[in-house]
Motif scaffolding. Structure first.
Motif, short mmCIF file in Angstrom:
data_model
loop_
_atom_site.label_atom_id
_atom_site.label_comp_id
_atom_site.label_asym_id
_atom_site.label_seq_id
_atom_site.Cartn_x
_atom_site.Cartn_y
_atom_site.Cartn_z
N GLY A 7 -8.90 0.90 19.67
CA GLY A 7 -9.65 1.61 18.63
C GLY A 7 -8.99 2.96 18.37
N ILE A 8 -8.93 3.34 17.11
CA ILE A 8 -8.40 4.65 16.74
C ILE A 8 -9.44 5.36 15.90
N PRO A 9 -10.39 6.04 16.58
CA PRO A 9 -11.50 6.68 15.87
C PRO A 9 -11.08 8.00 15.24
N PRO A 23 -13.57 1.85 14.13
CA PRO A 23 -13.51 0.96 15.30
C PRO A 23 -14.88 0.44 15.74
N GLU A 24 -15.86 1.34 15.70
CA GLU A 24 -17.23 0.97 16.16
C GLU A 24 -17.80 -0.14 15.28
N VAL A 25 -17.72 0.01 13.96
CA VAL A 25 -18.35 -0.99 13.08
C VAL A 25 -17.58 -2.31 13.10
N LEU A 26 -16.26 -2.24 13.33
CA LEU A 26 -15.49 -3.50 13.40
C LEU A 26 -15.79 -4.21 14.73
N GLU A 272 -8.57 2.53 7.16
CA GLU A 272 -9.36 3.09 6.07
C GLU A 272 -10.75 2.46 5.86
N VAL A 273 -11.28 1.81 6.90
CA VAL A 273 -12.69 1.40 6.82
C VAL A 273 -13.54 2.66 7.01
N ASN A 274 -14.38 2.99 6.03
CA ASN A 274 -15.23 4.19 6.16
C ASN A 274 -16.69 3.80 5.94
N PRO A 275 -17.42 3.55 7.05
CA PRO A 275 -18.80 3.05 6.92
C PRO A 275 -19.80 4.06 6.38
N ASP A 282 -22.81 -2.32 1.16
CA ASP A 282 -21.38 -2.08 0.99
C ASP A 282 -20.68 -2.08 2.35
N LYS A 283 -21.28 -1.41 3.31
CA LYS A 283 -20.69 -1.31 4.65
C LYS A 283 -20.57 -2.68 5.29
N THR A 284 -21.66 -3.45 5.22
CA THR A 284 -21.67 -4.79 5.83
C THR A 284 -20.64 -5.70 5.18
#
Ligand SMILES: N[C@@H](CCCCC(O)O)C(=O)O
Ligand SMILES: [Mn+2]
Ligand SMILES: [Mn+2]
Ligand SMILES: [Mn+2]
Length: 313
Positions: A7-9, A23-26, A272-275, A282-284
């Motif tokens: 993970g690269i937070p 990383p957390e949401v993935l 570039e995932v930005n929850p 949108d996030k889901t």
């Protein structure tokens, strides 16, 4: 093959908070479990150490140079360590400045690697050609030998030397390229398939030409840097720099399936995932689409698949 997940937070390569939660949401979306269910041997190596430098003033207009540079070194060290024990590394980002460290680290283990950059953007601005000063728009500029004399040595980047050549890079998905980037692409002959070429030739021809351009003999390890904004924003809305007219889900699956078919995938960046952007739906959607693409890199072909050694009873 064995897969090492890190993970690269990180979010300091750009100015919108939120990619540090990528990383957390993935992970919460089940990426590790879903790859394991494909029969992959997956180990989660945790998160890299993010270094936050105080009073990190801009240099040559580049923002947060010390924080980005020192974190990039931490990323490179972690990636090198993972790739010395696992066959493939998946880096869950984080903004796209992560690729400075992931490519530098991968190149220590696989010096002959080629880079497939799947992105709406070219991410090859130098600090001088950048309008934003955001380092997530510059990662390749720090890595390419041919740009070494055009890129000042920023504080925090003392450890880094260029490790790839312009001819080792192929872009797919471009549709928002700055003037300086376009000049660099043409000046150094970087292989670039924008969405116009995707429409002109079709994704199958584009993928075939991209792979042939960087690796005509079909034997070099592949570093695939996937910016989720390569896909159309209707599929991945929760990202910081969305651009309409992007890759369809099927086009993106096809890229992943063809890269998987080479058997030479070394590393994947998921950037570039930005929850924090968009609503819960949108996030889901963004997480689900991203994970479904990742699975296509690891044998989950649309024609179906079965575990190694499986036969009907
Ligand atoms: N080219 C723009 C936008 C960069 C977007 C970065 C993303 O692709 O990682 C800039 O340099 O600020
Ligand atoms: Mn992008
Ligand atoms: Mn050099
Ligand atoms: Mn990018």
């Amino acid at each position: 093959e064995s897969i090492g997940v890190i993970g690269i937070p990180f979010s300091k390569g750009q100015s919108r908070a939120g990619t540090e939660f990528g990383p957390e949401v993935l992970r919460n979306g089940g990426i590790v479990r879903k790859l394991q269910s494909l029969g992959c041997h997956v180990k989660d190596h945790g998160d890299v150490e993010v270094i936050q430098v105080e009073n990190d003033d801009p240099e040559e207009k580049a923002k947060n140079p010390r924080t980005v540079g020192q974190t990039s070194k931490s990323i490179a060290d972690k990636v090198e360590q993972v790739l010395r024990s696992d066959d493939i590394c998946i880096a869950l980002g984080g903004d796209h400045s992560m690729a400075i460290g992931t490519i530098a680290g991968n190149a220590r283990v696989e010096p002959d690697l080629v880079v497939l950059w799947i992105d709406a953007h070219a991410d090859i601005n130098t600090p001088m050609t950048s309008d934003s000063g955001n380092i997530h728009g510059m990662p390749l500029a720090f890595l390419v030998h041919e740009l070494e004399s055009y890129v000042p040595k920023l504080s925090g980047f003392e450890w880094l030397t260029p490790c790839i050549h312009a001819k080792d890079i192929a872009y797919i998905g471009l549709r928002d390229v700055d003037a300086g980037e376009r000049k660099i692409i043409e000046k150094f002959g970087i292989t670039a398939f924008s969405m116009q070429e995707v429409d002109k030739y079709g994704i199958n021809e584009v993928v075939e030409r991209a792979l042939r351009a960087v690796d005509p003999e079909g034997k070099r390890p592949i570093h695939l840097s996937f910016d989720v904004d390569a896909m159309d924003p209707t599929l991945t809305p929760s990202t910081g720099t969305p651009v309409i007219g992007g890759l369809s889900l099927r086009e993106t699956y096809y890229i992943a399936e063809e890269v998987a078919r080479t058997g030479r995938l070394s590393m994947i960046d998921i950037a570039e995932v930005n929850p924090l952007l968009g609503d819960e739906k949108d996030k889901t959607l963004t997480v689900d689409m991203t994970i479904s693409v990742i699975q296509r890199f690891f044998g989950n072909r649309r024609g179906g698949c079965y575990p190694p050694g499986y036969d009907i009873p």
